[in-house]
Write an enzyme that holds these catalytic residues in place. Structure first.
Site, PDB file in Angstrom:
ATOM      1  N   GLY A  88       0.812  -1.218   0.000  1.00 15.62           N
ATOM      2  CA  GLY A  88       0.000   0.000   0.000  1.00 15.62           C
ATOM      3  C   GLY A  88       0.840   1.260   0.000  1.00 15.62           C
ATOM      4  O   GLY A  88       0.397   2.323   0.446  1.00 15.62           O
ATOM      5  N   ILE A  89       2.061   1.159  -0.520  1.00 14.39           N
ATOM      6  CA  ILE A  89       2.964   2.323  -0.467  1.00 14.39           C
ATOM      7  C   ILE A  89       2.476   3.466  -1.351  1.00 14.39           C
ATOM      8  O   ILE A  89       2.829   4.624  -1.131  1.00 14.39           O
ATOM      9  CB  ILE A  89       4.408   1.909  -0.843  1.00 14.39           C
ATOM     10  CG1 ILE A  89       5.383   3.010  -0.415  1.00 14.39           C
ATOM     11  CG2 ILE A  89       4.534   1.593  -2.350  1.00 14.39           C
ATOM     12  CD1 ILE A  89       6.783   2.573  -0.211  1.00 14.39           C
TER      13      ILE A  89
ATOM     14  N   GLY B  61      -0.505   4.566  -1.461  1.00 18.06           N
ATOM     15  CA  GLY B  61      -1.631   5.244  -0.818  1.00 18.06           C
ATOM     16  C   GLY B  61      -1.160   6.385   0.068  1.00 18.06           C
ATOM     17  O   GLY B  61       0.040   6.656   0.207  1.00 18.06           O
TER      18      GLY B  61
ATOM     19  N   ASP C  66       0.968  -8.582  -5.232  1.00 15.41           N
ATOM     20  CA  ASP C  66      -0.452  -8.268  -5.057  1.00 15.41           C
ATOM     21  C   ASP C  66      -0.964  -9.011  -3.827  1.00 15.41           C
ATOM     22  O   ASP C  66      -0.617 -10.198  -3.628  1.00 15.41           O
ATOM     23  CB  ASP C  66      -1.218  -8.713  -6.320  1.00 15.41           C
ATOM     24  CG  ASP C  66      -2.590  -8.076  -6.413  1.00 15.41           C
ATOM     25  OD1 ASP C  66      -3.372  -8.219  -5.449  1.00 15.41           O
ATOM     26  OD2 ASP C  66      -2.875  -7.446  -7.442  1.00 15.41           O
TER      27      ASP C  66
ATOM     28  N   ALA D  56      -5.015  -2.151   0.993  1.00 17.09           N
ATOM     29  CA  ALA D  56      -6.410  -2.519   1.251  1.00 17.09           C
ATOM     30  C   ALA D  56      -7.311  -1.816   0.256  1.00 17.09           C
ATOM     31  O   ALA D  56      -6.920  -0.834  -0.368  1.00 17.09           O
ATOM     32  CB  ALA D  56      -6.837  -2.081   2.664  1.00 17.09           C
TER      33      ALA D  56
ATOM     34  N   SER E  96      -9.888   0.535   0.808  1.00 13.69           N
ATOM     35  CA  SER E  96     -10.050   1.285   2.062  1.00 13.69           C
ATOM     36  C   SER E  96     -11.266   2.206   2.075  1.00 13.69           C
ATOM     37  O   SER E  96     -11.548   2.824   3.089  1.00 13.69           O
ATOM     38  CB  SER E  96      -8.790   2.099   2.342  1.00 13.69           C
ATOM     39  OG  SER E  96      -8.727   3.223   1.475  1.00 13.69           O
TER      40      SER E  96
ATOM     41  N   THR F 114     -11.714  -6.635  10.640  1.00 11.08           N
ATOM     42  CA  THR F 114     -11.782  -7.376  11.907  1.00 11.08           C
ATOM     43  C   THR F 114     -11.120  -8.748  11.746  1.00 11.08           C
ATOM     44  O   THR F 114     -10.399  -9.214  12.630  1.00 11.08           O
ATOM     45  CB  THR F 114     -13.253  -7.505  12.368  1.00 11.08           C
ATOM     46  OG1 THR F 114     -13.809  -6.186  12.452  1.00 11.08           O
ATOM     47  CG2 THR F 114     -13.354  -8.173  13.722  1.00 11.08           C
TER      48      THR F 114
ATOM     49  N   HIS G 104      -7.499   9.415   9.688  1.00 10.09           N
ATOM     50  CA  HIS G 104      -6.395  10.373   9.570  1.00 10.09           C
ATOM     51  C   HIS G 104      -6.306  10.846   8.126  1.00 10.09           C
ATOM     52  O   HIS G 104      -6.467  10.068   7.192  1.00 10.09           O
ATOM     53  CB  HIS G 104      -5.090   9.789  10.087  1.00 10.09           C
ATOM     54  CG  HIS G 104      -4.825   8.395   9.644  1.00 10.09           C
ATOM     55  ND1 HIS G 104      -5.382   7.296  10.261  1.00 10.09           N
ATOM     56  CD2 HIS G 104      -4.070   7.914   8.635  1.00 10.09           C
ATOM     57  CE1 HIS G 104      -4.983   6.208   9.648  1.00 10.09           C
ATOM     58  NE2 HIS G 104      -4.182   6.543   8.647  1.00 10.09           N
TER      59      HIS G 104
END
Ligand code: NAP
Ligand code: G4F
Length: 373
Positions: free
Chosen positions: A37-38, A40, A85, A109, A111, A192, A217
């Site tokens: 996820g770099i 993002g 991936d 993710a 997200s 979860t 955030h």
């Protein structure tokens, strides 16, 4: 093969392996991190923070020509890229094997919460099963037996990006590490699972695997689909005469909003403690979407009621009404404190989008795109 040395580090280059460090008495001379996820929002801030701390940073990127890589390279030059991936177990094993990281941060993710109703199965695969696949890659590459062992050992440390969405229909306020979960979206349910499988690998195999339960955030790098950025871009467009209205959903929802740069530091701190534990990260202050909107419009001298239009298209099948963190454990055990206030955050985002829309020299491109960090 060739070897370089300096007073501070030794690096051994082997043709088909990226960079193997020589360890002094078992301690790596430079820590190496692998981030999923770099591309993002959080990936970019975490990469910056780790580079500042002297880490060697690798980013896992999906797709054969991922357009987000150019944006990342433009802003954070020193990151090394490896393909993989979260849907593909083999690619994750290869990535961990090749990079040989000391720390793995799983930020990848799907997200965006509304998307998780439209693509629930994909969300379960990427956001839920993704962490399991990364943990398995670490387990296999580290040679940890699938038979039970809880002996702590020197090994790759793992961070899972858990979410306050897991609290969902909250059982208590504020929410702490001990608050039970009641997720309200397929995204929350998938997170979860990721949270509990991380805990399970810690307990089953003695792995240093932790979850940060992060509250919302934001930053000027936030995706344009999330409410804070949608509002800051909307305010900027209206102020510059590019639009007259901003269409939003539920203004009564309350969130605990902080600055993404502060939260990236907390992730690193969680992996450099002595004991693997989970932490809630948030400010402890909750605001409504209405308060956010009012403040953002006031920043540029506008009255929000003249421009905001309620649109049921943006309401959700099941809402999370109230989130508010109890960050006491992070403050006391990690020494972590947020530095940017809500007012500073909103002003930072509105000013950034005003500048973005004012000075864009490529107006033909969609300026709402998060590609415009
Ligand atoms: P983001 O901006 O949406 O970034 C998501 C990242 O996941 C992107 O780099 C994306 O890569 C990657 N990704 C998506 N599908 C993938 C796949 N199949 N394989 C590998 N990578 C994939 O999210 P963020 O705001 O930075 O959040 C980072 C993490 O923290 C996420 O796990 C999020 O759920 C969690 N979190 C965020 C918040 C928050 O308020 N921001 C709060 C709590 C938890 P592409 O460039 O290829 O699309
Ligand atoms: O900005 P949001 O889309 O963020 P949400 O759903 O809280 O999720 C974010 O934070 C989670 C942590 O709690 C992360 F895990 C997750 O990945 C993501 O980063 O929406 C915030 C609130 C919601 O209550 C929503 O109903 O804003 C309300 N809202 C009102 N109008 C809107 C809109 N949200 C969006 N995106 N767009 C609207 O027009």
């Amino acid at each position: 093969m060739w070897i370089t040395s300096s007073f501070t580090r030794f690096i051994v280059f082997v043709p088909d392996r990226p960079c193997l460090r020589v360890h002094q008495r078992g301690v790596p001379l430079t820590r190496r991190a692998l981030i999923t996820g770099i591309t993002g929002q959080d990936g970019s801030y975490l990469a910056e923070d780790l580079l500042e701390q002297g880490y060697e940073v690798w980013g896992l990127v999906r797709g054969q020509a991922n357009p987000h890589v150019a944006r990342l390279r433009k802003h954070i030059g020193d990151v090394q890229i490896i393909t993989g991936d979260l849907l593909d177990q083999g690619s994750l094993i290869s990535a961990v094997e090749q990079v040989q990281p000391d720390e793995v941060y799983n930020l990848g993710a799907i997200s965006y919460v509304p998307m998780s109703w439209q693509q629930a199965e994909l969300t379960a695969e990427v956001t839920g099963m993704g962490p399991l696949r990364v943990l398995e890659a670490i387990r296999v590459v580290s040679g940890i037996s699938a038979s039970r062992t809880t002996e702590p050992r020197a090994q790759i440390r793992f961070y899972q990006a858990s979410s306050s969405e897991m609290f969902g229909q909250v059982r208590e306020t504020p929410q702490s590490e001990l608050t039970p979960f009641h997720p309200r979206s397929p995204y929350g349910v998938a997170k979860t699972y990721g949270h509990f499988i991380t805990q399970n690998y810690r307990e089953s195999y003695g792995m240093f695997a932790v979850s940060g339960i992060l509250f919302n955030h934001e930053s000027p790098r936030r995706g344009a689909e999330f409410v804070t950025r949608k509002v800051s871009l909307g305010v900027a467009r209206i102020k510059l005469g590019l639009a007259t209205e901003l269409r939003l959903g539920n203004l009564d929802a309350r969130r605990d909003w902080g600055f993404a740069g502060d939260y990236a530091k907390a992730m690193r701190m969680m992996l450099t403690t002595d004991r693997p534990e989970d932490y809630v990260i948030g400010t402890g202050v909750t605001r409504s979407v209405r308060e956010l909107v009012e403040l953002a419009f006031a920043t540029v001298g506008l009255n929000w009621e003249d421009h905001v239009v309620l649109d049921s298209k943006y309401t959700r099948p099941a809402e999370v009404d109230l989130l508010c963190a109890d960050p006491k454990k992070a403050r006391e055990q990690l020494g972590w404190e947020p530095e940017v206030t809500f007012e500073e955050l909103v002003a930072m985002m509105v000013e950034s989008d005003l500048a973005l829309l004012s000075f864009s020299n490529r107006p033909e491109e969609e300026p709402f795109s998060p590609d415009h960090w």
